[in-house]
Motif scaffolding. Structure first.
Motif, PDB file in Angstrom:
ATOM      1  N   GLN A   1       0.820  -1.205   0.000  1.00 22.03           N
ATOM      2  CA  GLN A   1       0.000   0.000   0.000  1.00 22.03           C
ATOM      3  C   GLN A   1       0.856   1.258   0.000  1.00 22.03           C
TER       4      GLN A   1
ATOM      5  N   LEU B   1      -4.409   4.563  -4.350  1.00 25.10           N
ATOM      6  CA  LEU B   1      -4.434   3.178  -3.912  1.00 25.10           C
ATOM      7  C   LEU B   1      -5.558   2.469  -4.639  1.00 25.10           C
TER       8      LEU B   1
ATOM      9  N   ASP C   1      -8.340  -0.039  -4.986  1.00 22.74           N
ATOM     10  CA  ASP C   1      -9.152  -0.692  -3.957  1.00 22.74           C
ATOM     11  C   ASP C   1      -9.526  -2.125  -4.303  1.00 22.74           C
TER      12      ASP C   1
END
Length: 155
Positions: free
Chosen positions: A32, A42, A44
């Motif tokens: 991450q 990021l 998901d």
């Protein structure tokens, strides 16, 4: 040991320390942080990227490494207003046995990659024939590195 030490180093909000080291370790939340530090967002998991640090135009937009560390602070529920990023001024030595059966050497290499994305100065060494332990060669490299980075002298 090493994983906890790396997290402590990344979340240290005091003055930079002279040097740090780790042996045969990995970095929690590496994927991450590296993804954020590399792109500012990021994924998901559903193919959509979320900008975790979207700004509505307010001052104080963070650079990508700081965004990665801010993610770590939030994930660990740390209460600091903003990370000091003092780890960027702390040289880090990481050594790893190639034959490590507990923490694969690839996890150590991935930690180094992430730490460099975050702005850390990392010296990385692998040791052939060594498992999840230290060796005389690793300790000599560590001492030599500490001497090079600091004013530490042998008594």
């Amino acid at each position: 040991g090493c994983a906890a030490s790396l997290i402590a180093l990344l979340t240290w909000n005091g003055e930079p320390i002279a040097a740090a080291f780790g042996m045969c370790g990995w970095l929690p939340f590496r994927m991450q942080m590296e993804e954020i530090a590399g792109s500012g967002s990021l994924d998901d998991g559903d193919g959509a990227e979320n900008d975790l640090f979207e700004s509505d135009g307010e001052a104080g937009v963070q650079d990508l490494p700081t965004q990665g560390i801010t993610f770590l602070f939030e994930e660990l529920e740390l209460s600091a207003k903003a990370p000091s990023m003092s780890f960027q001024q702390t040289p880090l030595f990481l050594g790893h046995g190639v034959e490590d059966e507990k923490v694969a050497v690839g996890l150590g290499q991935e930690a180094v990659s992430c730490l460099k994305h975050l702005g850390a100065s990392v010296e990385w060494r692998k040791y052939e024939g060594l498992g999840h332990w230290y060796s005389g060669a690793m300790l000599c490299d560590l001492v030599d590195t500490l001497r090079r980075w600091t004013t530490w002298e042998q008594n």
